[in-house]
Design a protein around this motif. Structure first.
Motif, PDB file in Angstrom:
ATOM      1  N   ILE A 240      -7.686   1.099   6.307  1.00  0.00           N
ATOM      2  CA  ILE A 240      -8.300   2.266   5.888  1.00  0.00           C
ATOM      3  C   ILE A 240      -7.870   1.791   4.036  1.00  0.00           C
ATOM      4  CG2 ILE A 240      -7.491   4.685   5.034  1.00  0.00           C
ATOM      5  CD1 ILE A 240      -7.779   4.295   8.064  1.00  0.00           C
ATOM      6  N   LYS A 241      -9.810   2.964   3.880  1.00  0.00           N
ATOM      7  CA  LYS A 241      -9.391   1.828   2.277  1.00  0.00           C
ATOM      8  C   LYS A 241      -9.231   3.404   0.820  1.00  0.00           C
ATOM      9  CE  LYS A 241     -12.220  -1.928   3.101  1.00  0.00           C
ATOM     10  NZ  LYS A 241     -12.429  -1.851   5.095  1.00  0.00           N
ATOM     11  N   GLU A 242      -8.868   3.179  -0.028  1.00  0.00           N
ATOM     12  CA  GLU A 242      -8.421   3.881  -1.435  1.00  0.00           C
ATOM     13  C   GLU A 242     -10.508   4.868  -1.558  1.00  0.00           C
ATOM     14  OE1 GLU A 242      -6.094   4.696  -2.909  1.00  0.00           O
ATOM     15  OE2 GLU A 242      -4.468   3.567  -2.457  1.00  0.00           O
ATOM     16  N   PRO A 243      -9.683   6.074  -1.689  1.00  0.00           N
ATOM     17  CA  PRO A 243      -8.480   6.894  -1.634  1.00  0.00           C
ATOM     18  C   PRO A 243      -8.106   7.855  -0.933  1.00  0.00           C
ATOM     19  CG  PRO A 243     -10.814   7.749  -2.474  1.00  0.00           C
ATOM     20  CD  PRO A 243     -11.084   6.502  -1.791  1.00  0.00           C
ATOM     21  N   GLN A 244      -8.239   7.662   0.797  1.00  0.00           N
ATOM     22  CA  GLN A 244      -8.200   7.856   1.194  1.00  0.00           C
ATOM     23  C   GLN A 244      -6.485   6.533   1.802  1.00  0.00           C
ATOM     24  OE1 GLN A 244     -10.272   7.650   5.131  1.00  0.00           O
ATOM     25  NE2 GLN A 244      -9.569   9.206   5.956  1.00  0.00           N
ATOM     26  N   ALA A 245      -6.118   7.338   2.054  1.00  0.00           N
ATOM     27  CA  ALA A 245      -3.820   7.463   2.338  1.00  0.00           C
ATOM     28  C   ALA A 245      -4.649   6.758   3.959  1.00  0.00           C
ATOM     29  CB  ALA A 245      -3.031   8.719   1.913  1.00  0.00           C
ATOM     30  N   SER A 246      -3.221   5.837   4.323  1.00  0.00           N
ATOM     31  CA  SER A 246      -2.999   5.630   5.293  1.00  0.00           C
ATOM     32  C   SER A 246      -1.471   4.712   5.309  1.00  0.00           C
ATOM     33  CB  SER A 246      -3.835   4.405   6.359  1.00  0.00           C
ATOM     34  OG  SER A 246      -3.306   3.276   6.220  1.00  0.00           O
ATOM     35  N   TRP A 247       0.174   5.594   6.079  1.00  0.00           N
ATOM     36  CA  TRP A 247       0.878   4.338   5.858  1.00  0.00           C
ATOM     37  C   TRP A 247       1.153   3.085   5.494  1.00  0.00           C
ATOM     38  CZ3 TRP A 247       3.890   8.036  10.260  1.00  0.00           C
ATOM     39  CH2 TRP A 247       4.043   8.512   9.802  1.00  0.00           C
ATOM     40  N   GLY A 248      -0.062   2.635   5.803  1.00  0.00           N
ATOM     41  CA  GLY A 248      -0.160   0.817   5.797  1.00  0.00           C
ATOM     42  C   GLY A 248      -0.942   0.556   4.387  1.00  0.00           C
ATOM     43  N   ASN A 249      -1.808   1.473   4.298  1.00  0.00           N
ATOM     44  CA  ASN A 249      -2.289   1.177   2.746  1.00  0.00           C
ATOM     45  C   ASN A 249      -1.145   1.652   1.510  1.00  0.00           C
ATOM     46  OD1 ASN A 249      -3.243   3.768   2.079  1.00  0.00           O
ATOM     47  ND2 ASN A 249      -5.762   3.187   2.408  1.00  0.00           N
ATOM     48  N   LEU A 250      -0.642   2.239   1.850  1.00  0.00           N
ATOM     49  CA  LEU A 250       0.298   3.378   0.859  1.00  0.00           C
ATOM     50  C   LEU A 250       2.045   2.226   0.670  1.00  0.00           C
ATOM     51  CD1 LEU A 250       0.772   6.770   2.002  1.00  0.00           C
ATOM     52  CD2 LEU A 250      -0.130   5.963  -0.268  1.00  0.00           C
ATOM     53  N   ILE A 251       1.778   1.886   2.176  1.00  0.00           N
ATOM     54  CA  ILE A 251       3.299   0.543   2.349  1.00  0.00           C
ATOM     55  C   ILE A 251       2.541  -0.129   1.283  1.00  0.00           C
ATOM     56  CG2 ILE A 251       3.924  -1.050   3.578  1.00  0.00           C
ATOM     57  CD1 ILE A 251       4.169   1.947   5.776  1.00  0.00           C
ATOM     58  N   SER A 252       1.385  -0.701   1.389  1.00  0.00           N
ATOM     59  CA  SER A 252       0.638  -2.233   0.245  1.00  0.00           C
ATOM     60  C   SER A 252       0.919  -1.931  -0.876  1.00  0.00           C
ATOM     61  CB  SER A 252      -0.793  -2.288   1.131  1.00  0.00           C
ATOM     62  OG  SER A 252      -1.237  -3.041   0.046  1.00  0.00           O
ATOM     63  N   SER A 253       0.832  -1.059  -1.191  1.00  0.00           N
ATOM     64  CA  SER A 253       0.562  -0.289  -2.794  1.00  0.00           C
ATOM     65  C   SER A 253       1.651  -0.280  -2.884  1.00  0.00           C
ATOM     66  CB  SER A 253      -1.093   0.881  -3.160  1.00  0.00           C
ATOM     67  OG  SER A 253      -0.183   2.144  -2.629  1.00  0.00           O
ATOM     68  N   GLY A 254       2.504   0.158  -2.728  1.00  0.00           N
ATOM     69  CA  GLY A 254       4.190   0.662  -2.938  1.00  0.00           C
ATOM     70  C   GLY A 254       5.203  -0.961  -2.652  1.00  0.00           C
ATOM     71  N   THR A 255       4.317  -1.987  -1.909  1.00  0.00           N
ATOM     72  CA  THR A 255       4.935  -3.281  -2.240  1.00  0.00           C
ATOM     73  C   THR A 255       4.462  -3.798  -3.473  1.00  0.00           C
ATOM     74  OG1 THR A 255       4.251  -3.377  -0.115  1.00  0.00           O
ATOM     75  CG2 THR A 255       5.460  -5.204  -0.941  1.00  0.00           C
ATOM     76  N   SER A 256       3.500  -3.583  -4.499  1.00  0.00           N
ATOM     77  CA  SER A 256       2.825  -4.197  -5.292  1.00  0.00           C
ATOM     78  C   SER A 256       4.184  -3.894  -6.889  1.00  0.00           C
ATOM     79  CB  SER A 256       2.044  -4.161  -5.601  1.00  0.00           C
ATOM     80  OG  SER A 256       1.180  -2.627  -5.142  1.00  0.00           O
ATOM     81  N   ALA A 257       4.434  -2.507  -6.342  1.00  0.00           N
ATOM     82  CA  ALA A 257       5.452  -1.917  -7.303  1.00  0.00           C
ATOM     83  C   ALA A 257       6.220  -2.163  -7.066  1.00  0.00           C
ATOM     84  CB  ALA A 257       5.070  -0.408  -7.427  1.00  0.00           C
ATOM     85  N   MET A 258       7.723  -3.001  -5.800  1.00  0.00           N
ATOM     86  CA  MET A 258       7.920  -2.620  -5.712  1.00  0.00           C
ATOM     87  C   MET A 258       9.406  -3.153  -6.617  1.00  0.00           C
ATOM     88  SD  MET A 258       8.966  -4.481  -2.971  1.00  0.00           S
ATOM     89  CE  MET A 258      10.030  -5.428  -2.562  1.00  0.00           C
ATOM     90  N   ASP A 259       9.544  -3.792  -7.751  1.00  0.00           N
ATOM     91  CA  ASP A 259      10.099  -3.936  -8.061  1.00  0.00           C
ATOM     92  C   ASP A 259      10.306  -3.187 -10.054  1.00  0.00           C
ATOM     93  OD1 ASP A 259      10.201  -6.663  -7.596  1.00  0.00           O
ATOM     94  OD2 ASP A 259       7.876  -7.547  -8.790  1.00  0.00           O
ATOM     95  N   SER A 260       9.524  -2.247  -9.815  1.00  0.00           N
ATOM     96  CA  SER A 260       9.929  -1.367 -10.816  1.00  0.00           C
ATOM     97  C   SER A 260      10.632  -0.118 -10.691  1.00  0.00           C
ATOM     98  CB  SER A 260       8.301  -1.267 -11.544  1.00  0.00           C
ATOM     99  OG  SER A 260       7.197  -0.618 -10.473  1.00  0.00           O
TER     100      SER A 260
END
Lengths: 295, 322
Positions: A240-260
């Motif tokens: 599923i591609k942005e801007p449409q959300a799915s749990w998979g791509n939300l987790i994916s973008s969440g992972t890249s921001a997880m440090d902050s």
């Protein structure tokens, strides 16, 4: 031999059908029943929850960019780096993930059950060919297949869906085929032939219904499998591609921001984990209730 | 007119070849078998396990396609009967394992009425159910059984349901494949008597397959003895039981235990010695030669033809004088 055959036998007090007995047993499993309720709550929340908010998951609120979770209306769990409401996005992503999960499991299940039932019932050379085909498909690299199908369908959700179904109908086919094979040798199948039923009628009226308990159990394990592969592919960026959300791509973008900001990963991650847990507990309960070896 | 006739019927199963790519082989089960059955008569088929009795029963109904010979149904070759599926109402079968013969997911009314959907497609669902209930009552099960499931039944009740399913389309022939060998002795009598009663009422012909000589004696008009896929003796019931002619028939009779334990103890055992020959590699001579007490070199080399040895009696043995 002076037994009076005409002394008519009357039936014992009615008992429930096997299926009803099995569901009764399922209802006694508290963990599985709690999972059913929690899953129902999550599903309803995903599909109706977003209507409670004055914006959609794709609307950016420039006054709140990367707002933290302060549990205040309207951005209860804060926003992402574009100012989109995290909770609404997660709920909308849930719609996508759950729909693909249940629909994918249903379609893969139906294809697999029919294929397996026919192969097991027909037997012989046709069965051999059908099962060799399944084995060849098993060997096909899944991710490459998805990429090929995305090219074929021009990307988008349909390609993703087709790829998931294409790989996931194989296991139900193998399971049902084994079951159908043993059923095909039972005498009631022979009786059905003597009763003039065609092969197609026998498969649909005798073989498939008698595989149902296995199918229900396996089907409940198939749903999390589909959701996981959708998440996995979206995580890789070919789902599923942005801007449409799915749990998979939300987790994916969440992972890249997880440090902050861990919250972007936690909310979709926890929901996905909860759904998978629920489905596994339900599958477990169904298996306990349906397993013939347990009776 | 003859109801059912088989002419030189041969039946075999395909089994995989020995190698990965070698062609499938035929495992012959029934050889060169001819029989006739008139309406309303009962033919008892006896023989030890594995002799092809059940295979014969299924081949007579073309549930297994014969590899050789013909089966004639009222003079018509079964292989060419158009739409045989719908004609199956006339020829039914009941099974050895009565519970396995019923679909566990269906109610009894559904099980019994299902054949009518094929045989009498114009019947409404309600009428089909009524016919099923009627058939259940004919076999001694009350109407309140109609919505029950097979797992609620005893073996004897399940076998009655099997019989109800067989008679619901008003057949002329029922193949009974060891219908009582899985049942208690007391229930056996009920089922046998039920079959005989239905035979009388409906003019049914029966092919009664069994290894139980006492049961066959009770129900049959004629008896056919099979050994390794071949008929070795065929005779009217009372003549057969008075004096079996073929050594194999005599051995079967001798194998029946004596009910009185004191007499059973004193009985001289005539248990068969010798090996059952392999089906895949049958001996050239008589099928019974390897175990027959009277066998000579002639028996081991030349197969005796089935021949008339007395009026109405046939046997396949070199040493029976006419």
């Amino acid at each position: 031999m002076s037994v009076d055959v005409l002394s008519r036998e009357t039936a014992p007090p009615p008992s429930a059908s096997t299926l009803r007995l099995q569901f009764r047993r399922f209802r006694k499993n508290h963990l599985a029943m709690a999972s059913v309720w929690l899953l129902a709550l999550i599903v309803l929340g995903c599909f109706f929850g977003p209507y409670a908010f004055p914006f959609t998951g794709e609307d950016a609120d420039f006054d709140f960019i990367s707002a933290p979770a302060h549990f205040q209306w309207p951005h209860l769990f804060g926003t992402d780096e574009f100012g989109r409401d995290l909770l609404v996005r997660v709920l909308e992503g849930g719609q996508v993930s759950l729909t693909i999960g249940f629909l994918g499991a249903l379609v893969a299940g139906v294809i697999g059950v029919l294929y397996g039932a026919v192969a097991g019932f027909v037997g012989g050379r046709a069965d051999g060919l059908m099962m060799r085909a399944v084995e060849i498909l098993y060997g096909f690299p899944y991710v490459i297949l998805v990429i090929l199908l995305s090219l074929l369908f021009g990307g988008g959700n349909l390609a993703l869906f087709a790829a998931i179904v294409f790989t996931l109908w194989l296991t139900p086919a193998v399971i049902v085929r084994a079951q159908a094979q043993s059923l095909a040798r039972r005498e009631f199948i022979e009786a059905a032939r003597a009763g003039g039923m065609t092969g197609r009628q026998i498969v649909l009226e005798h073989i498939v219904p008698n595989c149902m308990s296995v199918v229900i159990v396996y089907g409940s394990l198939l749903v999390p499998e589909v959701i996981l592969s959708e998440s996995f592919l979206s995580f890789l960026g070919i789902g599923i591609k942005e801007p449409q959300a799915s749990w998979g791509n939300l987790i994916s973008s969440g992972t890249s921001a997880m440090d902050s900001d861990l919250r972007l990963l936690l909310l979709p991650g926890v929901l996905l984990a909860l759904v998978l847990l629920c489905l596994n507990f339900i599958a477990d309960g169904l298996r306990d209730a349906f397993d013939p070896n347990d009776r | 007119m003859t109801l059912l006739e088989s002419r030189n019927l041969g039946v075999g199963y395909r089994i995989p070849g020995t190698g990965l790519f070698s062609a499938a082989r035929m495992l012959p089960i029934v050889h060169d078998l001819s029989l006739t059955l008139d309406p309303g008569r009962t033919l008892g088929v006896v023989g030890e396990s594995g002799c092809g009795k059940s295979t014969l029963g299924r081949a007579l109904l073309r549930l297994i396609v014969p590899s050789d010979g013909q089966v004639l149904w009222q003079g018509e070759d079964m292989a060419t009967i158009p739409d045989l599926r719908r004609r199956r109402a006339e020829m039914q079968i009941i099974f050895q394992d009565p519970v396995a013969a019923l679909d566990p997911r269906m109610t009894l009314a559904k099980i019994v009425s299902r054949p009518l959907a094929t045989f009498e497609p114009n019947l409404s669902r309600k009428d089909a159910r009524a016919r099923a209930v009627q058939a259940l009552e004919q076999v001694g099960l009350s109407a309140d059984f109609a919505d029950r499931f097979p797992h609620e039944l005893s073996g004897g009740q399940a076998q009655r349901v099997g019989i109800a399913r067989a008679i619901v389309g008003r057949p002329k022939l029922i193949i009974c494949d060891e219908p009582v060998s899985a049942l208690d002795v007391s229930i056996q009598a009920q089922v046998i008597n039920l079959l005989m009663e239905l035979q009388e009422k409906m003019g049914l012909a029966l092919v009664f397959i069994s290894h139980n000589l006492a049961v066959v004696r009770h129900i049959s008009h004629d008896v056919m003895v099979m050994c390794l896929g071949r008929v070795v003796e065929q005779a009217p019931r009372s003549e057969f039981y008075a004096r079996p002619l073929h050594p194999y028939s005599q051995a079967l009779m001798d194998a029946v235990p004596e009910p009185d334990p004191r007499r059973e103890k004193g009985r001289v055992g005539t248990a068969l010695a010798g090996e059952l020959p392999s089906v895949l590699n049958p001996p050239p001579g008589c099928v019974f030669a390897s175990r027959c007490p009277k066998a000579t070199d002639l028996c081991r080399q030349t197969r005796p033809e089935l021949r008339t040895v007395a009026p109405g009696r046939q046997a396949a043995c070199h040493f029976i004088e006419a």
